[in-house]
Write a protein that holds these residues in place. Sequence first.
Motif, PDB file in Angstrom:
ATOM      1  N   LEU A  99     -10.009   1.271  -8.924  1.00  0.00           N
ATOM      2  CA  LEU A  99      -9.843  -0.060  -8.055  1.00  0.00           C
ATOM      3  C   LEU A  99      -9.801  -1.236  -8.971  1.00  0.00           C
ATOM      4  CD1 LEU A  99      -9.558  -0.035  -4.951  1.00  0.00           C
ATOM      5  CD2 LEU A  99     -10.493   1.910  -5.906  1.00  0.00           C
ATOM      6  N   ASN A 100     -10.370  -1.264 -10.127  1.00  0.00           N
ATOM      7  CA  ASN A 100      -9.904  -2.383 -10.879  1.00  0.00           C
ATOM      8  C   ASN A 100      -9.036  -2.639 -11.480  1.00  0.00           C
ATOM      9  OD1 ASN A 100     -11.574  -4.542 -12.407  1.00  0.00           O
ATOM     10  ND2 ASN A 100     -11.475  -3.470 -14.069  1.00  0.00           N
ATOM     11  N   LYS A 101      -7.920  -1.422 -11.442  1.00  0.00           N
ATOM     12  CA  LYS A 101      -6.554  -1.781 -11.700  1.00  0.00           C
ATOM     13  C   LYS A 101      -5.821  -2.417 -10.645  1.00  0.00           C
ATOM     14  CE  LYS A 101      -6.761   2.392 -14.589  1.00  0.00           C
ATOM     15  NZ  LYS A 101      -6.354   3.678 -15.008  1.00  0.00           N
ATOM     16  N   ARG A 102      -6.170  -2.576  -9.589  1.00  0.00           N
ATOM     17  CA  ARG A 102      -5.486  -3.126  -8.278  1.00  0.00           C
ATOM     18  C   ARG A 102      -5.168  -4.447  -8.750  1.00  0.00           C
ATOM     19  NH1 ARG A 102      -5.262  -6.516  -5.349  1.00  0.00           N
ATOM     20  NH2 ARG A 102      -7.265  -7.355  -5.687  1.00  0.00           N
ATOM     21  N   ARG A 103      -4.033  -4.656  -8.616  1.00  0.00           N
ATOM     22  CA  ARG A 103      -3.548  -6.180  -8.641  1.00  0.00           C
ATOM     23  C   ARG A 103      -2.540  -6.657  -7.651  1.00  0.00           C
ATOM     24  NH1 ARG A 103      -3.938  -8.829 -13.484  1.00  0.00           N
ATOM     25  NH2 ARG A 103      -3.684 -10.530 -12.128  1.00  0.00           N
ATOM     26  N   SER A 104      -2.522  -8.038  -7.256  1.00  0.00           N
ATOM     27  CA  SER A 104      -1.554  -8.293  -6.464  1.00  0.00           C
ATOM     28  C   SER A 104      -0.006  -8.311  -7.056  1.00  0.00           C
ATOM     29  CB  SER A 104      -1.949  -9.755  -5.683  1.00  0.00           C
ATOM     30  OG  SER A 104      -3.156  -9.551  -5.034  1.00  0.00           O
ATOM     31  N   VAL A 105       0.694  -7.566  -6.734  1.00  0.00           N
ATOM     32  CA  VAL A 105       1.950  -7.631  -7.332  1.00  0.00           C
ATOM     33  C   VAL A 105       2.980  -8.170  -6.545  1.00  0.00           C
ATOM     34  CG1 VAL A 105       3.708  -6.018  -8.213  1.00  0.00           C
ATOM     35  CG2 VAL A 105       1.260  -5.612  -8.420  1.00  0.00           C
ATOM     36  N   ARG A 106       3.792  -9.249  -6.720  1.00  0.00           N
ATOM     37  CA  ARG A 106       4.837  -9.668  -5.970  1.00  0.00           C
ATOM     38  C   ARG A 106       6.252  -9.285  -6.195  1.00  0.00           C
ATOM     39  NH1 ARG A 106       0.523 -13.151  -6.608  1.00  0.00           N
ATOM     40  NH2 ARG A 106      -0.065 -14.304  -4.607  1.00  0.00           N
ATOM     41  N   PHE A 107       6.329  -8.534  -7.493  1.00  0.00           N
ATOM     42  CA  PHE A 107       7.554  -8.096  -7.996  1.00  0.00           C
ATOM     43  C   PHE A 107       7.806  -6.563  -7.729  1.00  0.00           C
ATOM     44  CE2 PHE A 107       6.437 -11.782 -10.655  1.00  0.00           C
ATOM     45  CZ  PHE A 107       7.610 -12.600 -10.230  1.00  0.00           C
ATOM     46  N   LEU A 108       8.386  -6.245  -6.407  1.00  0.00           N
ATOM     47  CA  LEU A 108       8.356  -4.802  -6.271  1.00  0.00           C
ATOM     48  C   LEU A 108       9.709  -4.324  -6.095  1.00  0.00           C
ATOM     49  CD1 LEU A 108       5.860  -5.240  -3.021  1.00  0.00           C
ATOM     50  CD2 LEU A 108       5.287  -4.160  -5.081  1.00  0.00           C
ATOM     51  N   SER A 109       9.740  -3.030  -6.423  1.00  0.00           N
ATOM     52  CA  SER A 109      11.014  -2.401  -6.594  1.00  0.00           C
ATOM     53  C   SER A 109      11.406  -1.750  -5.149  1.00  0.00           C
ATOM     54  CB  SER A 109      10.771  -1.279  -7.665  1.00  0.00           C
ATOM     55  OG  SER A 109      11.965  -0.174  -7.449  1.00  0.00           O
ATOM     56  N   ASP A 110      12.783  -1.526  -5.086  1.00  0.00           N
ATOM     57  CA  ASP A 110      13.392  -0.961  -3.935  1.00  0.00           C
ATOM     58  C   ASP A 110      13.454   0.605  -3.878  1.00  0.00           C
ATOM     59  OD1 ASP A 110      15.369  -0.712  -5.796  1.00  0.00           O
ATOM     60  OD2 ASP A 110      16.784  -1.493  -4.241  1.00  0.00           O
ATOM     61  N   GLU A 111      12.718   1.043  -5.127  1.00  0.00           N
ATOM     62  CA  GLU A 111      12.831   2.431  -4.997  1.00  0.00           C
ATOM     63  C   GLU A 111      11.896   3.252  -3.875  1.00  0.00           C
ATOM     64  OE1 GLU A 111      10.938   5.898  -8.336  1.00  0.00           O
ATOM     65  OE2 GLU A 111      10.856   3.746  -8.764  1.00  0.00           O
ATOM     66  N   PRO A 112      12.738   4.199  -3.245  1.00  0.00           N
ATOM     67  CA  PRO A 112      12.094   4.963  -2.190  1.00  0.00           C
ATOM     68  C   PRO A 112      10.763   5.376  -2.446  1.00  0.00           C
ATOM     69  CG  PRO A 112      14.216   5.431  -2.500  1.00  0.00           C
ATOM     70  CD  PRO A 112      13.779   4.661  -3.820  1.00  0.00           C
ATOM     71  N   VAL A 113       9.899   5.506  -1.288  1.00  0.00           N
ATOM     72  CA  VAL A 113       8.644   5.785  -1.422  1.00  0.00           C
ATOM     73  C   VAL A 113       8.354   6.890  -0.204  1.00  0.00           C
ATOM     74  CG1 VAL A 113       6.057   5.393  -0.860  1.00  0.00           C
ATOM     75  CG2 VAL A 113       7.590   3.788  -2.229  1.00  0.00           C
ATOM     76  N   PRO A 114       7.703   8.220  -0.602  1.00  0.00           N
ATOM     77  CA  PRO A 114       7.804   9.134   0.482  1.00  0.00           C
ATOM     78  C   PRO A 114       6.903   8.550   1.839  1.00  0.00           C
ATOM     79  CG  PRO A 114       7.044  10.109  -1.582  1.00  0.00           C
ATOM     80  CD  PRO A 114       7.277   8.744  -1.718  1.00  0.00           C
ATOM     81  N   ARG A 115       7.608   8.824   2.806  1.00  0.00           N
ATOM     82  CA  ARG A 115       7.062   8.339   4.182  1.00  0.00           C
ATOM     83  C   ARG A 115       5.758   9.040   4.486  1.00  0.00           C
ATOM     84  NH1 ARG A 115       8.371   7.124   9.662  1.00  0.00           N
ATOM     85  NH2 ARG A 115       6.232   7.080  10.566  1.00  0.00           N
ATOM     86  N   GLU A 116       5.637  10.139   4.175  1.00  0.00           N
ATOM     87  CA  GLU A 116       4.053  10.945   4.408  1.00  0.00           C
ATOM     88  C   GLU A 116       3.106  10.027   3.771  1.00  0.00           C
ATOM     89  OE1 GLU A 116       2.279  15.579   3.724  1.00  0.00           O
ATOM     90  OE2 GLU A 116       4.206  15.046   3.306  1.00  0.00           O
ATOM     91  N   VAL A 117       3.407   9.697   2.524  1.00  0.00           N
ATOM     92  CA  VAL A 117       2.344   8.770   1.940  1.00  0.00           C
ATOM     93  C   VAL A 117       1.926   7.604   2.391  1.00  0.00           C
ATOM     94  CG1 VAL A 117       1.582   7.332  -0.213  1.00  0.00           C
ATOM     95  CG2 VAL A 117       3.058   9.508  -0.455  1.00  0.00           C
ATOM     96  N   ILE A 118       2.832   7.000   3.374  1.00  0.00           N
ATOM     97  CA  ILE A 118       2.510   5.849   4.086  1.00  0.00           C
ATOM     98  C   ILE A 118       1.617   6.358   5.142  1.00  0.00           C
ATOM     99  CG2 ILE A 118       3.506   4.066   5.587  1.00  0.00           C
ATOM    100  CD1 ILE A 118       3.769   3.577   2.452  1.00  0.00           C
ATOM    101  N   ASP A 119       2.064   7.372   5.942  1.00  0.00           N
ATOM    102  CA  ASP A 119       1.338   7.999   7.225  1.00  0.00           C
ATOM    103  C   ASP A 119      -0.154   8.247   6.606  1.00  0.00           C
ATOM    104  OD1 ASP A 119       3.745   7.996   8.171  1.00  0.00           O
ATOM    105  OD2 ASP A 119       4.068  10.120   8.178  1.00  0.00           O
ATOM    106  N   ASN A 120      -0.525   8.755   5.495  1.00  0.00           N
ATOM    107  CA  ASN A 120      -1.879   9.121   5.014  1.00  0.00           C
ATOM    108  C   ASN A 120      -2.549   7.876   4.758  1.00  0.00           C
ATOM    109  OD1 ASN A 120      -1.265  12.101   5.208  1.00  0.00           O
ATOM    110  ND2 ASN A 120      -0.483  12.249   3.179  1.00  0.00           N
ATOM    111  N   VAL A 121      -2.100   7.037   4.033  1.00  0.00           N
ATOM    112  CA  VAL A 121      -2.705   5.844   3.882  1.00  0.00           C
ATOM    113  C   VAL A 121      -3.373   4.978   5.064  1.00  0.00           C
ATOM    114  CG1 VAL A 121      -1.816   5.307   1.619  1.00  0.00           C
ATOM    115  CG2 VAL A 121      -0.803   4.347   3.451  1.00  0.00           C
ATOM    116  N   ILE A 122      -2.186   5.142   6.142  1.00  0.00           N
ATOM    117  CA  ILE A 122      -2.865   4.400   7.394  1.00  0.00           C
ATOM    118  C   ILE A 122      -3.730   5.340   8.045  1.00  0.00           C
ATOM    119  CG2 ILE A 122      -1.753   3.844   9.543  1.00  0.00           C
ATOM    120  CD1 ILE A 122       0.745   2.442   8.467  1.00  0.00           C
ATOM    121  N   ARG A 123      -3.419   6.689   8.003  1.00  0.00           N
ATOM    122  CA  ARG A 123      -4.785   7.428   8.781  1.00  0.00           C
ATOM    123  C   ARG A 123      -5.855   7.348   7.970  1.00  0.00           C
ATOM    124  NH1 ARG A 123      -0.906  11.811   8.029  1.00  0.00           N
ATOM    125  NH2 ARG A 123      -0.100  12.476  10.226  1.00  0.00           N
ATOM    126  N   THR A 124      -6.021   7.100   6.790  1.00  0.00           N
ATOM    127  CA  THR A 124      -7.296   6.839   5.942  1.00  0.00           C
ATOM    128  C   THR A 124      -7.832   5.289   6.501  1.00  0.00           C
ATOM    129  OG1 THR A 124      -6.223   7.879   3.959  1.00  0.00           O
ATOM    130  CG2 THR A 124      -7.886   6.285   3.493  1.00  0.00           C
TER     131      THR A 124
END
Length: 291
Positions: A99-124
């Motif tokens: 968690l100490n590596k967490r930073r607010s990043v304003r320069f984000l790539s348009d590289e696709p992210v697996p939808r299942e990951v998004i589902d899992n983090v919201i379940r969490t």
Amino acid sequence: MALFSSLTPVFIAIICVLIGVIMKKTNGEKEKCDTKSKHPSRPWVDEDLKDGTEHPLEEEEGDEEWQGLEENVAHIPFTGERYSEAEMIKRSQTFYELLNKRRSVRFLSDEPVPREVIDNVIRTAGTSPSGAHTEPWTFVVVQDPDLKHKIREIVEEEEEINYKKRMGDRWVNDLKRLRTNWIKEYLDTAPYLILIFKQVYGRLPNGKKKTHYYNEISVSIACGILLAALQNAGLYTVTSTPLNCGPQLRVLLQRPANEKLLLLLPVGYPKKDATVPALTRKPLEDIMVVM
């Protein structure tokens, strides 16, 4: 003449009192005008960011009616994980380092992210505790490019006004060192936008309003768990609270009136040339008090 002379001090006293009353009233009206003229520059003018917990429901909505779970909720045995002291220390240290590596990043790539990951983090995030287990949150995931761009247009229009009029010089100057402004390119480039809405009240089966206790605190805790889950999955974001955008975004996303926008998170991988401010965190002794 003698009578007039004897009454002169009385007249003078009355005149002084009247002048004092007039001046006090004038100053009071001036203070009210000053307050009204300063109001637009106050940063926290967003009604969506106000918690409605302290506002009781109307009497006709049935405050005395049971609004929660069934009266006799079954209780089941609970067995939690139990680690050795050495393992607890190791796990807590490892999680802190992650968690100490967490930073607010304003320069984000348009590289696709697996939808299942998004589902899992919201379940969490949905495992978060909430007042009387009302679970007063809605996570709206936006991946459509056109819809993301419409969100960006709404946010940038309001943010420009925020920076130039609402936020005030002190806040704007504090943000200068972070090199941030009202231009939000990441709202287009991030593969996902997650908009977190707090439900200020719910609905009972009979249609009456249901109190959502501590709805803002509950949803805020869920947001913290969501940030941790994103970090754990190797995804990055910047916590965005777009002031005065809530009503427009709520209409755009077709959300009901009982939902108020609390947070907007662009989610994705950082660009290869992404940068972040060289910030440090407070040491433990500055944030913890042991009694």
